[in-house]
Scaffold this motif. Structure first.
Motif, mmCIF file in Angstrom:
data_model
loop_
_atom_site.group_PDB
_atom_site.id
_atom_site.type_symbol
_atom_site.label_atom_id
_atom_site.label_comp_id
_atom_site.label_asym_id
_atom_site.label_seq_id
_atom_site.Cartn_x
_atom_site.Cartn_y
_atom_site.Cartn_z
ATOM 1 N N GLY A 1 0.834 -1.204 0.000
ATOM 2 C CA GLY A 1 0.000 0.000 0.000
ATOM 3 C C GLY A 1 0.866 1.249 0.000
ATOM 4 O O GLY A 1 2.096 1.180 -0.005
ATOM 5 N N CYS A 2 0.203 2.390 0.030
ATOM 6 C CA CYS A 2 0.903 3.678 0.086
ATOM 7 C C CYS A 2 0.324 4.493 1.242
ATOM 8 O O CYS A 2 -0.845 4.332 1.585
ATOM 9 C CB CYS A 2 0.650 4.497 -1.177
ATOM 10 N N GLY A 3 1.118 5.400 1.764
ATOM 11 C CA GLY A 3 0.642 6.389 2.741
ATOM 12 C C GLY A 3 -0.075 5.758 3.913
ATOM 13 O O GLY A 3 0.409 4.806 4.550
ATOM 14 N N ALA B 1 -3.329 -6.035 -1.517
ATOM 15 C CA ALA B 1 -3.188 -4.579 -1.581
ATOM 16 C C ALA B 1 -4.169 -3.950 -0.608
ATOM 17 O O ALA B 1 -5.279 -4.457 -0.428
ATOM 18 C CB ALA B 1 -3.478 -4.101 -2.990
ATOM 19 N N LEU B 2 -3.748 -2.859 -0.011
ATOM 20 C CA LEU B 2 -4.668 -2.060 0.815
ATOM 21 C C LEU B 2 -4.796 -0.706 0.155
ATOM 22 O O LEU B 2 -3.766 -0.061 -0.123
ATOM 23 C CB LEU B 2 -4.091 -1.868 2.223
ATOM 24 N N SER B 3 -6.018 -0.281 -0.068
ATOM 25 C CA SER B 3 -6.190 1.010 -0.718
ATOM 26 C C SER B 3 -7.593 1.531 -0.469
ATOM 27 O O SER B 3 -8.569 0.836 -0.763
ATOM 28 C CB SER B 3 -5.954 0.868 -2.225
ATOM 29 N N SER C 1 -8.999 4.053 -2.054
ATOM 30 C CA SER C 1 -9.622 4.374 -3.342
ATOM 31 C C SER C 1 -9.687 3.180 -4.286
ATOM 32 O O SER C 1 -10.539 3.116 -5.158
ATOM 33 C CB SER C 1 -8.818 5.476 -4.026
ATOM 34 N N GLY C 2 -8.748 2.266 -4.137
ATOM 35 C CA GLY C 2 -8.660 1.164 -5.100
ATOM 36 C C GLY C 2 -8.115 1.613 -6.443
ATOM 37 O O GLY C 2 -8.176 0.888 -7.435
ATOM 38 N N GLU C 3 -7.567 2.847 -6.488
ATOM 39 C CA GLU C 3 -7.085 3.388 -7.764
ATOM 40 C C GLU C 3 -5.627 3.823 -7.713
ATOM 41 O O GLU C 3 -5.072 4.202 -8.754
ATOM 42 C CB GLU C 3 -7.909 4.615 -8.193
ATOM 43 N N THR C 4 -5.007 3.837 -6.539
ATOM 44 C CA THR C 4 -3.645 4.372 -6.415
ATOM 45 C C THR C 4 -2.705 3.665 -7.404
ATOM 46 O O THR C 4 -2.569 2.434 -7.372
ATOM 47 C CB THR C 4 -3.161 4.201 -4.966
ATOM 48 N N ALA C 5 -2.084 4.457 -8.267
ATOM 49 C CA ALA C 5 -1.344 3.873 -9.401
ATOM 50 C C ALA C 5 -0.237 2.926 -8.949
ATOM 51 O O ALA C 5 -0.086 1.830 -9.503
ATOM 52 C CB ALA C 5 -0.774 4.993 -10.264
ATOM 53 N N VAL D 1 -9.274 14.933 1.997
ATOM 54 C CA VAL D 1 -8.062 14.345 1.416
ATOM 55 C C VAL D 1 -7.312 13.501 2.445
ATOM 56 O O VAL D 1 -6.830 12.410 2.148
ATOM 57 C CB VAL D 1 -7.169 15.464 0.820
ATOM 58 N N ALA D 2 -7.234 13.979 3.674
ATOM 59 C CA ALA D 2 -6.542 13.204 4.712
ATOM 60 C C ALA D 2 -7.427 12.018 5.118
ATOM 61 O O ALA D 2 -8.578 12.185 5.505
ATOM 62 C CB ALA D 2 -6.259 14.085 5.913
ATOM 63 N N SER D 3 -6.856 10.861 5.026
ATOM 64 C CA SER D 3 -7.616 9.646 5.292
ATOM 65 C C SER D 3 -7.819 9.455 6.790
ATOM 66 O O SER D 3 -6.881 9.573 7.573
ATOM 67 C CB SER D 3 -6.812 8.479 4.717
ATOM 68 N N THR D 4 -9.038 9.181 7.197
ATOM 69 C CA THR D 4 -9.320 8.938 8.621
ATOM 70 C C THR D 4 -10.081 7.626 8.781
ATOM 71 O O THR D 4 -9.548 6.622 9.229
ATOM 72 C CB THR D 4 -10.155 10.095 9.212
HETATM 73 C C1 F6R Z 1 -3.000 10.360 3.813
HETATM 74 C C2 F6R Z 1 -3.572 9.731 2.635
HETATM 75 C C3 F6R Z 1 -2.660 9.085 1.671
HETATM 76 C C4 F6R Z 1 -3.290 7.808 1.106
HETATM 77 C C5 F6R Z 1 -2.413 7.215 -0.002
HETATM 78 C C6 F6R Z 1 -2.958 5.894 -0.502
HETATM 79 O O1 F6R Z 1 -3.985 10.887 4.637
HETATM 80 O O2 F6R Z 1 -4.760 9.750 2.436
HETATM 81 O O3 F6R Z 1 -1.420 8.829 2.226
HETATM 82 O O4 F6R Z 1 -3.448 6.892 2.150
HETATM 83 O O5 F6R Z 1 -2.342 8.114 -1.063
HETATM 84 O O6 F6R Z 1 -4.268 6.036 -0.980
HETATM 85 P P1 F6R Z 1 -5.207 4.782 -1.144
HETATM 86 O O7 F6R Z 1 -5.481 4.240 0.205
HETATM 87 O O8 F6R Z 1 -6.440 5.308 -1.811
HETATM 88 O O9 F6R Z 1 -4.479 3.791 -1.996
#
Ligand code: F6R
Length: 613
Positions: A301-303, A347-349, A351-355, A400-403
């Protein structure tokens, strides 16, 4: 990143395009633009504005520009500064063709040089503009389809673009390689978009363009071709997506609303997982036997999603005794790939779209290894492309910030670790059910602790800590990835510099940073051995007059007494310590950003869905 929208049909396009852009603004908000073939003049018209979509709305006020063929764009800058000249749509020399694009044209410099030598006039610093000029050049020599086939052979990189032009009046051209693009099929009208959300409620008949496809989209019909020119015949699928943005519901920001939606999100997620008809394994594309035999798990995953995965590693290793590695998607893709048997790549995401994450899934799949995704978006590319999926039921996350995506991921992973342990015969069914109860308790505590501290944080602590321009975040064991998440949250919404370390690492160098102008935030755990180590780290900080803020659990008095400020949360099942603290941590950081007057829901330079590598 960026959001691409297009419309061709029986109605005027502008309102559809603008509505679509409003829904896709999560993909970028540096600038926005609209172009159409004007119904009165039959000429191409284009209006763009720097900044959030609201600026484009203002720029369009009083402008009659509209027509039945239109495109629009909301930008997250890759090439070229944030400025109106770099906003999409981009046009060719004669301003007859315009293009909106999501992705990166990697060889644009070379193409630009060649086109400039042929006297093409460039007006922006973007990679996208070369597409408009390439189409201009190709279309002067051949028909539309041939022209598109010519240019896709010249473009390198990942892209999804939409294009309209005076030479092909009744058509939106949509081209996809790598980046997502879909087409909604209505009654004598078609919608093109980066995400189905853009036209949710207008049609549920959707074609997700396969990779390397050219679509010539007309009001009443669609022509699809692969990059070799072979015609494709695809049946639309029904996609039931609704636009559920009911506004901020009285909260000052979406982020605050979403912080308070976590309790119900966790409950909904665990209920959904628990009630899956044939259990989780079939949904994950596996058999029960494969689950029993699973020897290793790789989480990607990212972030924030990567942080959730790192906490999840503790769940899978402690509860299911399965070796788990966690990798950052942007690194994993370019590391040597050493597949092993009896493994699952998940994968963890949100959005399910993170490139980056999507490309990892594709790479792993390309090696014939099993893939799955835990995501919040059922209609996402990752769900479509992996062997199986599980959903978090956080509801749409707009800030935008994920919670709530983070906390529901933690809940999903905790529950899955128990299901895996059960499948391996390590625990009985009652223990799985107990995990469900533990999650509900943690969800309650997550919310209660915010309510308990809300006022004093808002009135006293947030204004005080907003004065610092840097901070250090510390954790140990399971609280280390949690402190990474806390530091990320602070950085992205307050712009305060925050560095995180495993607390035990402090004495190996970073301890030199302890100074009155740098508060240290230390996150405790409920594991007795680790707690003792954390206590020692707190002592080391105080011995050097460090300003210490602790996030602890009730009963951890020794730690609290050492601190300049201590927050306490009710104890939970030890592995759920980060989940229980999530709400308080997020609210604290939120309140600091609010005290600084930051644009919390749309912080500078960011976008909600990162669809470029
Ligand atoms: C931080 C944040 C980003 C996402 C990252 C991955 O608050 O939202 O770090 O977590 O861009 O995004 P997803 O989870 O959609 O793959």
């Amino acid at each position: 990143m960026c959001g691409v929208v297009g419309y061709v049909g029986k109605n005027l396009s502008r309102s559809y395009v603008m509505q679509g852009l409003a829904r896709l603004e999560y993909r970028g908000y540096d600038s926005a633009g609209f172009a159409c073939l004007d119904e009165k003049t039959e000429k191409l018209g284009c209006i763009r504005a720097e900044g959030q979509l609201v600026n484009l709305v203002k720029a369009l006020e009083g402008q009659p520009l509209d027509g039945s063929v239109g495109i629009g764009h909301t930008r997250w800058s890759t090439h070229g500064v944030v400025a109106e000249r770099n906003a999409h749509p981009h046009v060719d020399c004669l301003k007859k063709i315009s293009v909106v694009h999501n992705g990166i044209i990697e060889n644009y410099q070379l193409l630009k040089e060649q086109l400039s030598k042929e006297n093409h006039l460039f007006r922006s610093e973007t990679d996208t503009e070369v597409i408009a000029h390439l189409i201009e050049k190709a279309i002067s020599q051949q028909g539309l389809l041939q022209a598109m086939l010519t240019i896709v052979k010249q473009l390198q990189g990942a892209y999804a673009f939409g294009c309209i032009g005076e030479p092909f009046k009744d058509t939106v051209v949509a081209v996809r390689k790598g980046s997502p693009l879909c087409i909604g099929i209505g009654d004598k009208e078609m919608f093109v978009a980066s995400d189905v959300l853009a036209f949710a409620g207008l049609t549920d008949q959707v074609i997700y363009l396969p990779d390397e496809t050219i679509a010539l989209v007309h009001a009443g019909f669609l022509e699809l071709y692969d990059f070799e020119g072979k015609q494709l015949f695809l049946v639309p699928q029904r996609v039931a997506v609704s636009w559920a943005n009911d506004g901020k519901n009285g909260y000052e920001h979406f982020m605050l609303k979403e912080i308070f939606e976590q309790k119900t999100g966790i409950q909904a997620t665990v209920s959904w997982l628990r009630e899956l008809e044939n259990g989780p394994w079939e949904h994950l594309g596996m058999t029960e036997t494969q689950a029993q035999e699973l020897e290793s798990l790789t989480l990607v995953g990212c972030g924030t999603s990567w942080h959730a995965a790192r906490i999840g590693q503790f769940f899978f290793e402690s509860i299911a005794k399965v070796r788990t590695s966690v990798v950052l998607a942007s690194e994993f893709r370019y590391m040597p790939f050493l597949p092993t048997g009896h493994s699952l790549y998940m994968a963890l995401s949100q959005s399910g779209e993170t490139a980056d994450t999507l490309e990892c899934l594709r790479m792993v799949k390309g090696h014939g290894c099993p893939t799955a995704v835990l995501t919040n978006v059922a209609s996402s590319s990752m769900v479509r492309e992996s062997d199986g999926y599980l959903l978090t039921k956080a509801g749409q996350e707009i800030s935008v910030a994920s919670t709530k995506a983070f906390s529901t991921q933690l809940a999903g992973l905790y529950w899955l670790a128990h299901e895996l342990a059960y499948q391996k015969g390590l625990i009985d069914r009652q223990a799985v059910e107990q995990a469900y109860d533990q999650l509900l308790v943690a969800a309650e505590i997550l919310e209660d602790s915010i309510t308990r501290y809300r006022e004093i944080i808002t009135q006293r602590y947030a204004p005080y800590y907003a004065q610092f321009d840097k901070a250090i975040f510390l954790g140990r064991s399971i609280s280390y990835p949690f402190c990474l998440e806390a530091a990320l949250k602070l950085k992205e919404i307050s712009y305060i510099f925050a560095q995180s370390y495993p607390a035990g690492e402090l004495k190996h160098g970073p301890i030199a940073l302890i100074a009155p102008d740098t508060p240290l935030f230390l996150f405790s755990t409920l594991e007795p051995v680790i707690y003792q180590k954390i206590l020692s780290n707190a002592q080391e900080i105080k011995a050097r007059h460090g300003h210490l803020v602790v996030f602890a659990f009730e009963g951890q008095d020794e730690l609290c007494q050492l601190a300049d400020l201590a927050f306490t949360v009710k104890p939970v099942a030890p592995l759920l310590a980060p989940l229980a603290m999530t709400g308080l941590m997020q609210f604290f950081v939120y309140a600091i950003a609010d005290a600084l007057g930051r644009p919390i829901d749309k912080p500078r330079h960011l976008a909600k869905s990162v669809t470029v590598e």
